[in-house]
Design a protein around this motif. Structure first.
Motif, PDB file in Angstrom:
ATOM      1  N   ASP A 247      64.989  20.148  67.344  1.00 21.85           N
ATOM      2  CA  ASP A 247      66.260  20.283  66.622  1.00 21.85           C
ATOM      3  C   ASP A 247      66.274  21.404  65.593  1.00 21.85           C
ATOM      4  OD1 ASP A 247      67.605  18.462  68.051  1.00 21.85           O
ATOM      5  OD2 ASP A 247      67.275  16.788  66.678  1.00 21.85           O
ATOM      6  N   GLN A 248      65.101  22.011  65.349  1.00 25.50           N
ATOM      7  CA  GLN A 248      65.053  23.157  64.412  1.00 25.50           C
ATOM      8  C   GLN A 248      64.744  24.458  65.153  1.00 25.50           C
ATOM      9  OE1 GLN A 248      63.620  20.189  62.731  1.00 25.50           O
ATOM     10  NE2 GLN A 248      65.654  20.212  61.788  1.00 25.50           N
ATOM     11  N   TRP A 249      64.965  24.470  66.419  1.00 29.18           N
ATOM     12  CA  TRP A 249      64.708  25.646  67.251  1.00 29.18           C
ATOM     13  C   TRP A 249      63.225  26.013  67.362  1.00 29.18           C
ATOM     14  CZ3 TRP A 249      67.925  26.779  70.758  1.00 29.18           C
ATOM     15  CH2 TRP A 249      69.300  26.722  70.540  1.00 29.18           C
ATOM     16  N   ASN A 250      62.362  25.058  67.064  1.00 30.53           N
ATOM     17  CA  ASN A 250      60.948  25.327  67.332  1.00 30.53           C
ATOM     18  C   ASN A 250      60.734  25.191  68.836  1.00 30.53           C
ATOM     19  OD1 ASN A 250      59.753  25.474  64.563  1.00 30.53           O
ATOM     20  ND2 ASN A 250      60.672  23.429  64.455  1.00 30.53           N
ATOM     21  N   PRO A 251      60.142  26.184  69.481  1.00 28.83           N
ATOM     22  CA  PRO A 251      59.894  26.056  70.920  1.00 28.83           C
ATOM     23  C   PRO A 251      58.941  24.901  71.207  1.00 28.83           C
ATOM     24  CG  PRO A 251      59.683  28.334  70.229  1.00 28.83           C
ATOM     25  CD  PRO A 251      59.774  27.515  68.985  1.00 28.83           C
ATOM     26  N   THR A 252      59.344  24.026  72.101  1.00 33.21           N
ATOM     27  CA  THR A 252      58.489  22.879  72.441  1.00 33.21           C
ATOM     28  C   THR A 252      58.041  22.938  73.897  1.00 33.21           C
ATOM     29  OG1 THR A 252      60.514  21.654  72.859  1.00 33.21           O
ATOM     30  CG2 THR A 252      59.463  21.283  70.737  1.00 33.21           C
ATOM     31  N   PHE A 253      58.429  24.028  74.567  1.00 33.72           N
ATOM     32  CA  PHE A 253      58.116  24.050  76.008  1.00 33.72           C
ATOM     33  C   PHE A 253      56.639  24.295  76.304  1.00 33.72           C
ATOM     34  CE2 PHE A 253      58.068  28.678  76.180  1.00 33.72           C
ATOM     35  CZ  PHE A 253      59.021  29.076  75.248  1.00 33.72           C
ATOM     36  N   GLY A 254      55.883  24.683  75.275  1.00 33.95           N
ATOM     37  CA  GLY A 254      54.453  24.882  75.485  1.00 33.95           C
ATOM     38  C   GLY A 254      53.638  23.635  75.184  1.00 33.95           C
ATOM     39  N   ASP A 255      54.318  22.490  74.942  1.00 35.16           N
ATOM     40  CA  ASP A 255      53.559  21.266  74.619  1.00 35.16           C
ATOM     41  C   ASP A 255      52.917  20.680  75.883  1.00 35.16           C
ATOM     42  OD1 ASP A 255      55.582  20.002  76.004  1.00 35.16           O
ATOM     43  OD2 ASP A 255      56.505  19.068  74.257  1.00 35.16           O
ATOM     44  N   ALA A 256      52.270  19.525  75.715  1.00 39.19           N
ATOM     45  CA  ALA A 256      51.514  18.937  76.833  1.00 39.19           C
ATOM     46  C   ALA A 256      52.406  18.669  78.048  1.00 39.19           C
ATOM     47  CB  ALA A 256      50.851  17.645  76.359  1.00 39.19           C
ATOM     48  N   THR A 257      53.634  18.190  77.803  1.00 35.19           N
ATOM     49  CA  THR A 257      54.538  17.894  78.915  1.00 35.19           C
ATOM     50  C   THR A 257      54.898  19.184  79.663  1.00 35.19           C
ATOM     51  OG1 THR A 257      55.476  16.135  77.561  1.00 35.19           O
ATOM     52  CG2 THR A 257      56.721  16.768  79.516  1.00 35.19           C
ATOM     53  N   GLY A 258      55.232  20.206  78.884  1.00 38.20           N
ATOM     54  CA  GLY A 258      55.591  21.491  79.484  1.00 38.20           C
ATOM     55  C   GLY A 258      54.430  22.072  80.271  1.00 38.20           C
ATOM     56  N   GLN A 259      53.259  21.969  79.709  1.00 39.78           N
ATOM     57  CA  GLN A 259      52.077  22.520  80.384  1.00 39.78           C
ATOM     58  C   GLN A 259      51.785  21.769  81.688  1.00 39.78           C
ATOM     59  OE1 GLN A 259      48.624  23.556  78.078  1.00 39.78           O
ATOM     60  NE2 GLN A 259      49.815  23.695  76.205  1.00 39.78           N
ATOM     61  N   ALA A 260      51.962  20.444  81.646  1.00 30.67           N
ATOM     62  CA  ALA A 260      51.736  19.658  82.875  1.00 30.67           C
ATOM     63  C   ALA A 260      52.730  20.082  83.954  1.00 30.67           C
ATOM     64  CB  ALA A 260      51.876  18.168  82.565  1.00 30.67           C
ATOM     65  N   ALA A 261      53.984  20.276  83.545  1.00 29.85           N
ATOM     66  CA  ALA A 261      55.012  20.699  84.501  1.00 29.85           C
ATOM     67  C   ALA A 261      54.685  22.087  85.057  1.00 29.85           C
ATOM     68  CB  ALA A 261      56.381  20.707  83.824  1.00 29.85           C
ATOM     69  N   ALA A 262      54.240  22.982  84.172  1.00 30.79           N
ATOM     70  CA  ALA A 262      53.930  24.356  84.605  1.00 30.79           C
ATOM     71  C   ALA A 262      52.736  24.376  85.562  1.00 30.79           C
ATOM     72  CB  ALA A 262      53.658  25.236  83.391  1.00 30.79           C
ATOM     73  N   ASP A 263      51.724  23.568  85.252  1.00 30.40           N
ATOM     74  CA  ASP A 263      50.563  23.506  86.148  1.00 30.40           C
ATOM     75  C   ASP A 263      50.961  22.947  87.512  1.00 30.40           C
ATOM     76  OD1 ASP A 263      48.693  24.664  84.476  1.00 30.40           O
ATOM     77  OD2 ASP A 263      48.240  22.773  83.460  1.00 30.40           O
ATOM     78  N   PHE A 264      51.798  21.916  87.484  1.00 33.90           N
ATOM     79  CA  PHE A 264      52.273  21.344  88.751  1.00 33.90           C
ATOM     80  C   PHE A 264      53.053  22.398  89.544  1.00 33.90           C
ATOM     81  CE2 PHE A 264      55.760  19.275  91.092  1.00 33.90           C
ATOM     82  CZ  PHE A 264      55.032  18.449  91.939  1.00 33.90           C
ATOM     83  N   PHE A 265      53.848  23.166  88.822  1.00 35.89           N
ATOM     84  CA  PHE A 265      54.711  24.170  89.457  1.00 35.89           C
ATOM     85  C   PHE A 265      53.881  25.289  90.097  1.00 35.89           C
ATOM     86  CE2 PHE A 265      57.430  28.009  89.113  1.00 35.89           C
ATOM     87  CZ  PHE A 265      58.549  27.577  89.803  1.00 35.89           C
TER      88      PHE A 265
END
Lengths: 454, 288
Positions: A247-265
């Motif tokens: 909600d403060q525009w901090n990027p969160t896409f590099g967190d554990a969930t994002g990383q798991a999705a990226a590795d899967f991708f």
């Protein structure tokens, strides 16, 4: 009584425009004007009852696309017959049109009356305060609106983080959804039988196909750096429960969930895709499906239309995007905005109103395009002719969303896409790529004065 | 007295339209670009003066550094390659052989095609599954999906398209050379190679210098081919400075930052050109 888009019927013809219409009638022998049906002068007056006729033209600018070509042929063709106003459609290549329309709006160039914008552009136009406030002209969303579409026309966004300068501003409508689009899943029914409900199901199908000696790919994605790879990645990322920002525009896409999705991708999904999927864009993705080199993909309506118009159409089925935590399809659609220097302002307003009428929504559905109001999905003739229609609506209901409402989304997409692409080529390192992208975006946002980043 | 003053001013009157045009079309955009580079526009705010901040940010920007290095590598490869190939072809075509008129005409074709068309053509050649190379080899090729091969793919395209320009300039240069020095050298017993190295090449050097400077400046601005062929990918491996500048300016709307970047690139090109000219002048003096 209100119209489908919440425009009071009683405001359809103002006193000023009635007089204007009378002058036009006297001068040209034409009928009264319908033009300022939603004009900003709300003095009331008698309604035209839809029988009034306009004149002149309305200049609509858009970017080149197969979808807008169909829109011109199957929907817009009726506009002149319905209103007496001649539509002039000016198209440019995607980036060129963004540049032209933004400059036109900013410098009040008067080149266009209406801009047909891609929805991620709205924050750029909105933040620059260069569009006409349509809320003040009486436009409002109603029960028939689909929020995944209509919410994107507001600035500042009604939900989620906002940029500095707009923290306390009341969300106002600056653009109206015109042609809908959402990603859904297309698959070979003759090979898969039923659509996989989850990404894991898809991987299991791919393994069983491989075990049976089928060398074709179970899935195909767009891997070209930048927008294409992120368009393919987003439904996977968000289905894993990923979020681009907090909600403060901090990027969160590099967190554990994002990383798991990226590795899967980059590892698992790439493993069941054609070897060179990293250099695929829409054309190669569709070609792979139509040539039977790949059996499924997540696609926007342009790709779906190509499948439906192909000789192998009957072999395909359509379903909502496979889920992990949830099913998610990215929306990416056309929004109409009024130019602040529209030379034919009343005609432009007439077009905006006309485009959202039920008749046009049904015409779009029958032309295998996606309506932007809920009632557009209910026409039986359209449903009979297009099996995708209920799937689109289901995707919009179960999980669909737009790209984050920041004017810098293109920069974010470019950064993440350029780092994810080499990882896709290698088949590993997706998580690390996304983490690096998040750090880059954080540094970039830090330099901009309009993010309250912490 | 008055007549004399008018006569003195008359040449300036004649020059005025040309001067106005030069200032209007050349200097004004240049100054405006520099002015833009000293301002920053941020969404929701008015553009404001930021001094040299855009230049500082540009120097710190890793993507700018990567793009500049990629561009320098690109220029360092294509210009010598095109010069060498152009010279070889020019030496071949300067001979008065019957079929060479046709060869000369054919060699010019790549140069007259639009860069976008050439790029689209090469994209079809390189396409991994259905491209010409894949058909010829019988298996998928991975030119555009690997960083090094994609970069070399862009280089190959540029060499194919612009070698003819070097060829034309150098051919014209060769044809204009006096024959006496080469004939005198041959009479003194010099072989073909010695005549080429000691006579032809030094005489051709001024023409080569012009050709090299022109191509260096041109290749710094290469845009269309890379834009259509790779969009700067995979990753950023073919992101030339022109592509990055375009993205920053038109896609990211960071006008001041892009202007600062392009001013700096302009300075790099200017410095390189000055260096080339100076080097060639020094050699000319040494020969004299």
């Amino acid at each position: 009584m209100t119209s489908r888009y919440g425009i009071p019927e009683g405001r359809r013809l103002s006193r000023r425009t009635f007089i204007k219409g009378g002058i036009a009638l006297g001068a040209a022998g034409a009928t009264g004007s319908l033009l300022a049906a939603c004009g900003d002068d709300d003095n009331g007056g008698s309604t035209s009852g839809g029988s009034g006729r306009g004149s002149g033209e309305v200049v609509i600018g858009s970017y080149l696309s197969g979808t807008t070509t169909v829109y011109q042929e199957k929907v817009l063709a009726d506009f002149e017959r319905d209103t007496g106003i001649r539509p002039v459609f000016l198209e440019d290549e995607y980036s060129t049109f963004f540049e032209k329309s933004f400059n036109d709006a900013q410098n009040q160039g008067g080149q266009y009356d209406v801009y047909l914008l891609d929805d991620p552009w709205i924050p750029q136009f909105g933040a620059a305060r260069v569009l006409v406030n349509l809320s003040e002209l009486g436009f409002a969303s109603d029960d028939d609106s689909i929020s995944a579409f209509s919410d994107q026309g507001y600035w500042p966004p009604p939900s989620g983080p906002r940029i500095a300068g707009f923290e306390d501003a009341e969300p106002q409508i600056y653009a109206l959804p015109t042609i809908g689009d959402v990603q859904i899943y297309a698959y070979r029914r003759d090979v898969f039988g039923e659509a996989p409900a989850t990404w894991d199901d898809l991987v299991a199908i791919a393994r069983s196909l491989r075990a049976r000696g089928d060398e074709n790919a179970a899935y195909v994605l767009r891997g070209v750096a930048g927008n294409p790879i992120i368009t393919s990645f987003d439904p996977v990322f968000q289905s894993f429960g990923g979020a681009w920002f907090d909600d403060q525009w901090n990027p969160t896409f590099g967190d554990a969930t994002g990383q798991a999705a990226a590795d899967f991708f980059v590892t698992t999904l790439k493993g069941i895709s054609p070897a060179n999927t990293a250099e695929y864009d829409t054309d190669q993705e569709t070609a792979a499906l139509l040539d039977s080199r790949a059996y499924s993909a997540v696609m926007y309506s342009g790709g779906i239309a190509e499948i439906q118009n192909s000789r192998v159409a009957d072999k395909f089925g359509f379903a909502i995007v496979p889920r992990k935590e949830k099913s998610f399809g990215q929306v990416g659609f056309w929004m109409a905005a009024l130019s602040p220097s529209a030379p034919n302002r009343d005609n432009a307003i007439a077009f905006l109103r006309w485009s959202l009428e039920p008749k046009q929504q049904v015409a779009m559905a029958r032309a295998k395009m996606m309506p932007v109001t809920r009632s557009g999905f209910e026409d039986q003739q359209a449903l009979d002719g297009n099996p995708v229609l209920p799937v689109w609506l289901e995707q919009l209901d179960v999980g669909a969303g737009a790209r984050p409402r920041t004017p810098d989304w293109v920069r974010v997409e470019d950064t993440a896409g350029r780092l994810l692409n080499p990882a896709l080529i290698k088949g590993s390192g997706g998580g690390a790529a996304l983490e690096e992208a998040a750090a880059d975006v954080t540094a970039y946002f830090d330099r901009q004065s309009y993010y309250d980043i912490s | 007295m008055r007549g004399t003053a008018t006569a003195k001013l008359f040449p300036y009157f004649l020059l005025a339209p040309a001067l106005v045009l030069v200032f209007g079309l050349f200097f004004y955009p240049l100054f405006d670009g520099i002015r833009a580079s000293l301002h920053a526009y941020q969404f929701g705010h008015q553009a404001e003066s930021v001094g040299l901040q855009n230049y500082i940010d540009t120097l710190k920007d890793p993507h700018f550094q990567d793009s500049l290095i990629t561009t320098l590598k690109f220029v360092a490869i294509v210009v010598p390659l095109e010069t060498a190939l152009g010279l070889a072809l020019a030496l071949l075509c300067v001979q008065e052989l019957p079929f060479l008129r046709f060869v000369r005409a054919t060699l010019v074709i790549p140069m007259v095609l639009m860069p976008v068309v050439v790029a689209a053509m090469f994209r079809l050649i390189y396409a991994s599954d259905v491209g010409l190379l894949a058909k010829l080899t019988g298996e998928p090729v991975s030119i555009l999906s690997q960083p090094t091969s994609a970069f070399l793919g862009v280089v190959a395209l540029d060499v194919w398209e612009w070698t003819p320009l070097m060829f034309l300039i150098l051919l014209a240069g060769l044809q204009s050379l006096p024959r006496d020095p080469a004939e005198a050298a041959r009479m003194d017993g010099a072989g073909t190679w010695r005549v080429f190295v000691d006579v032809t090449l030094p005489l051709l050097k001024p023409v080569m210098a012009v050709a090299i400077v022109l191509r260096t400046i041109e290749s710094f601005g290469t845009f269309d081919q890379a834009f259509v062929l790779t969009q700067g990918g995979p990753g950023r491996s073919t992101q030339l400075i022109s592509l990055y500048g375009y993205e920053v300016m038109f896609k990211f709307q960071q006008v001041g930052f892009a202007a600062a970047m392009l001013v700096m690139v302009g300075l790099v090109v200017l410095a390189l050109t000055a260096l080339l000219v100076r080097l060639l002048r020094t050699e000319d003096r040494a020969i004299a």
